[in-house]
Design an enzyme around this catalytic site. Sequence first.
Site, mmCIF file in Angstrom:
data_model
loop_
_atom_site.group_PDB
_atom_site.id
_atom_site.type_symbol
_atom_site.label_atom_id
_atom_site.label_comp_id
_atom_site.label_asym_id
_atom_site.label_seq_id
_atom_site.Cartn_x
_atom_site.Cartn_y
_atom_site.Cartn_z
ATOM 1 C CE LYS A 19 47.801 35.170 42.391
ATOM 2 N NZ LYS A 19 48.111 35.096 43.819
ATOM 3 N N GLY B 246 49.826 32.334 47.565
ATOM 4 C CA GLY B 246 48.676 33.152 47.165
ATOM 5 C C GLY B 246 48.640 34.477 47.898
ATOM 6 C CG ASP B 247 45.850 35.764 49.677
ATOM 7 O OD1 ASP B 247 44.982 35.879 48.796
ATOM 8 O OD2 ASP B 247 45.745 34.998 50.657
ATOM 9 C CD GLN C 134 43.866 29.725 43.636
ATOM 10 O OE1 GLN C 134 43.968 29.298 42.504
ATOM 11 N NE2 GLN C 134 42.826 30.421 44.015
ATOM 12 N N GLY D 280 40.790 35.707 45.367
ATOM 13 C CA GLY D 280 40.252 37.028 45.689
ATOM 14 C C GLY D 280 41.312 38.020 45.292
ATOM 15 C CG HIS D 281 43.015 38.103 41.722
ATOM 16 N ND1 HIS D 281 43.473 37.846 40.461
ATOM 17 C CD2 HIS D 281 43.334 37.031 42.446
ATOM 18 C CE1 HIS D 281 44.029 36.668 40.439
ATOM 19 N NE2 HIS D 281 43.939 36.138 41.632
HETATM 20 P P1 GTP Z 1 44.855 35.463 45.216
HETATM 21 O O1 GTP Z 1 44.538 35.062 43.825
HETATM 22 O O2 GTP Z 1 43.691 35.283 46.126
HETATM 23 O O3 GTP Z 1 46.045 34.711 45.670
HETATM 24 O O4 GTP Z 1 45.097 37.083 45.400
HETATM 25 P P2 GTP Z 1 46.129 38.229 45.018
HETATM 26 O O5 GTP Z 1 47.480 37.686 44.746
HETATM 27 O O6 GTP Z 1 45.538 39.071 43.941
HETATM 28 O O7 GTP Z 1 46.227 39.079 46.356
HETATM 29 P P3 GTP Z 1 45.062 39.718 47.244
HETATM 30 O O8 GTP Z 1 44.409 40.776 46.463
HETATM 31 O O9 GTP Z 1 44.234 38.676 47.867
HETATM 32 O O10 GTP Z 1 45.913 40.331 48.454
HETATM 33 C C1 GTP Z 1 46.837 41.347 48.299
HETATM 34 C C2 GTP Z 1 46.438 42.537 49.166
HETATM 35 O O11 GTP Z 1 47.521 43.464 49.209
HETATM 36 C C3 GTP Z 1 45.280 43.328 48.621
HETATM 37 O O12 GTP Z 1 44.560 43.863 49.698
HETATM 38 C C4 GTP Z 1 45.954 44.461 47.820
HETATM 39 O O13 GTP Z 1 45.156 45.626 47.718
HETATM 40 C C5 GTP Z 1 47.145 44.727 48.678
HETATM 41 N N1 GTP Z 1 48.358 45.187 48.016
HETATM 42 C C6 GTP Z 1 48.868 44.833 46.808
HETATM 43 N N2 GTP Z 1 50.081 45.395 46.634
HETATM 44 C C7 GTP Z 1 50.331 46.115 47.752
HETATM 45 C C8 GTP Z 1 51.448 46.887 48.207
HETATM 46 O O14 GTP Z 1 52.456 47.027 47.550
HETATM 47 N N3 GTP Z 1 51.339 47.459 49.457
HETATM 48 C C9 GTP Z 1 50.244 47.314 50.234
HETATM 49 N N4 GTP Z 1 50.252 47.902 51.426
HETATM 50 N N5 GTP Z 1 49.193 46.586 49.849
HETATM 51 C C10 GTP Z 1 49.240 45.986 48.626
HETATM 52 P P1 IMP Z 2 40.766 25.538 47.866
HETATM 53 O O1 IMP Z 2 41.482 26.108 46.712
HETATM 54 O O2 IMP Z 2 39.532 26.295 48.243
HETATM 55 O O3 IMP Z 2 40.524 24.074 47.709
HETATM 56 O O4 IMP Z 2 41.728 25.663 49.136
HETATM 57 C C1 IMP Z 2 42.891 24.864 49.259
HETATM 58 C C2 IMP Z 2 44.021 25.650 49.930
HETATM 59 O O5 IMP Z 2 44.402 26.726 49.086
HETATM 60 C C3 IMP Z 2 43.644 26.268 51.263
HETATM 61 O O6 IMP Z 2 44.808 26.294 52.078
HETATM 62 C C4 IMP Z 2 43.269 27.694 50.901
HETATM 63 O O7 IMP Z 2 43.422 28.582 51.971
HETATM 64 C C5 IMP Z 2 44.269 27.967 49.789
HETATM 65 N N1 IMP Z 2 43.810 28.983 48.828
HETATM 66 C C6 IMP Z 2 42.948 28.782 47.805
HETATM 67 N N2 IMP Z 2 42.759 29.927 47.125
HETATM 68 C C7 IMP Z 2 43.527 30.853 47.717
HETATM 69 C C8 IMP Z 2 43.784 32.233 47.457
HETATM 70 O O8 IMP Z 2 43.263 32.828 46.523
HETATM 71 N N3 IMP Z 2 44.656 32.860 48.278
HETATM 72 C C9 IMP Z 2 45.276 32.205 49.291
HETATM 73 N N4 IMP Z 2 45.069 30.915 49.586
HETATM 74 C C10 IMP Z 2 44.201 30.247 48.804
HETATM 75 MG MG MG Z 3 43.592 36.724 47.472
#
Ligand code: GTP
Ligand code: IMP
Ligand code: MG
Length: 417
Positions: free
Chosen positions: A16, A12-13, A233, A40-41
């Site tokens: 996306k 995750g994170d 995720q 948290g996108h």
């Molecule tokens: P989940 O569904 O929670 O797993 O989130 P996600 O995959 O959308 O990622 P999330 O937004 O939580 O975290 C990514 C972080 O990296 C955010 O703060 C974005 O703004 C940042 N980000 C994305 N691409 C880049 C990049 O190429 N460089 C940098 N420096 N930051 C980036």
């Molecule tokens: P839950 O989805 O809240 O049940 O969490 C289960 C596991 O998934 C934990 O390790 C969380 O930190 C992880 N997790 C759930 N959602 C995210 C996400 O959006 N980004 C990163 N980790 C996540």
């Molecule tokens: Mg996130």
Amino acid sequence: MPACAVIGGQWGDEGKGKIVDYLAQKAHAVVRYAGGGNAGHSVENGAGKFVLRTVPCGIFSPKTELNIIGCGTVPNIEVVVTELKALEDKGIDFRSLRIDIAAHLVIPWHIVEDNLQEERRGNDKIGTTGNGIPPCYADKVKLIGLRAGDLLDFPGFKKKFLRTYREKKVLFKKIYKRTHALKDPDTIINELEGQLEYLGRKFGSLDNLICDTPPLLWEALDKGQNVLLEGAQGFLLDIDHGTYPYVTSSCTGVASAVQGSGVPVSLITERIGVVKAYMTRVGAGDFRTQMTLGEEKKIRELAQEYGTVTGRPRRCGWFDTEYFKRAARMNDLTSCAITRLDILDDFPLLGVGVRDGKDGIRIERIQGWGPSQKVMGCKTWEDLPQSARDYCERIACGVPIKIVSIGPKRDQTIVLR
Ligand code: GTP
Ligand code: IMP
Ligand code: MG
């Protein structure tokens, strides 16, 4: 591209949110297919900086006529309303939003149960996000869930609600010895009515928001319009294929994009795995390529590796090629998007997790390109330092690279194909 799934290739994170916001500029529909308020996108575009938890990241794209919270998700109406109000404050038109009737709702008792369950596990806690995700998916499978479609008949909803409320109260009292943790039923119902009143007002009527969404997608696909399936995720958090029990409670990969949206499998002809150039993980569980303490501290501060929603520090590690090969194989990835390459500009020495023996993994050290050269500010693949291109090819493990992201903003995106 009839339908394209964008999945997280790690824990995750991966970014996306940024990739979907970018690709949505050409999509007629965007569907969140799994997860809920645990996601948290983060999106940074011309309209500002946003964190979306349930609303699809296509909400900013004028071309995207449908933004669907699909049947595989578990929305919390309170979270949805909070997100919409934040969008409203910035003048974003969100009338393209739809919630599938079959999506299961997170109800306050799920949040209480999630937290009580975690407390009870003591040192073995999973480190969930506390959003009620495991109990909500569990109730779905136990066939006692409340669905978005139930809200369209509110008296009927209330009846089912009260029945489950009583059961949950007994559970909390008998097993967890807690009764005060859950609000009284009238308060929950009143709060929900307030939220539904807001939604009814914004969408003209609740039926305009909550509906049967797969036919809308079939119609778009029949017309040759693009549909983007937005994962949440990552694949290592998948309930079946992840590092159980330290996982989320849904399927996160391409199979889930089929199941959680209603788009037929053969139409998902593009499958993009989003991966960070390194790795992070929040919550407990194995992390076999975790960095040294010094490296981890440096990257966490530099890249602000803290949970978008929970603020928890993310654990940081080097790219695990074996895990990615497995995710690529299982999801039949047609390409990948590598994000956060810019962060490695400050690391003269990099690490990559490579296979060691049958099941082992070791960190191989390789020379980086920074700090004398930088990927930050590059516009094309050719602009990137040769060693950065080599690094990308190496971690992509033969999966064609579609995008290299070198910053959080839309214009910090290098598209290769
Ligand atoms: P989940 O569904 O929670 O797993 O989130 P996600 O995959 O959308 O990622 P999330 O937004 O939580 O975290 C990514 C972080 O990296 C955010 O703060 C974005 O703004 C940042 N980000 C994305 N691409 C880049 C990049 O190429 N460089 C940098 N420096 N930051 C980036
Ligand atoms: P839950 O989805 O809240 O049940 O969490 C289960 C596991 O998934 C934990 O390790 C969380 O930190 C992880 N997790 C759930 N959602 C995210 C996400 O959006 N980004 C990163 N980790 C996540
Ligand atoms: Mg996130």
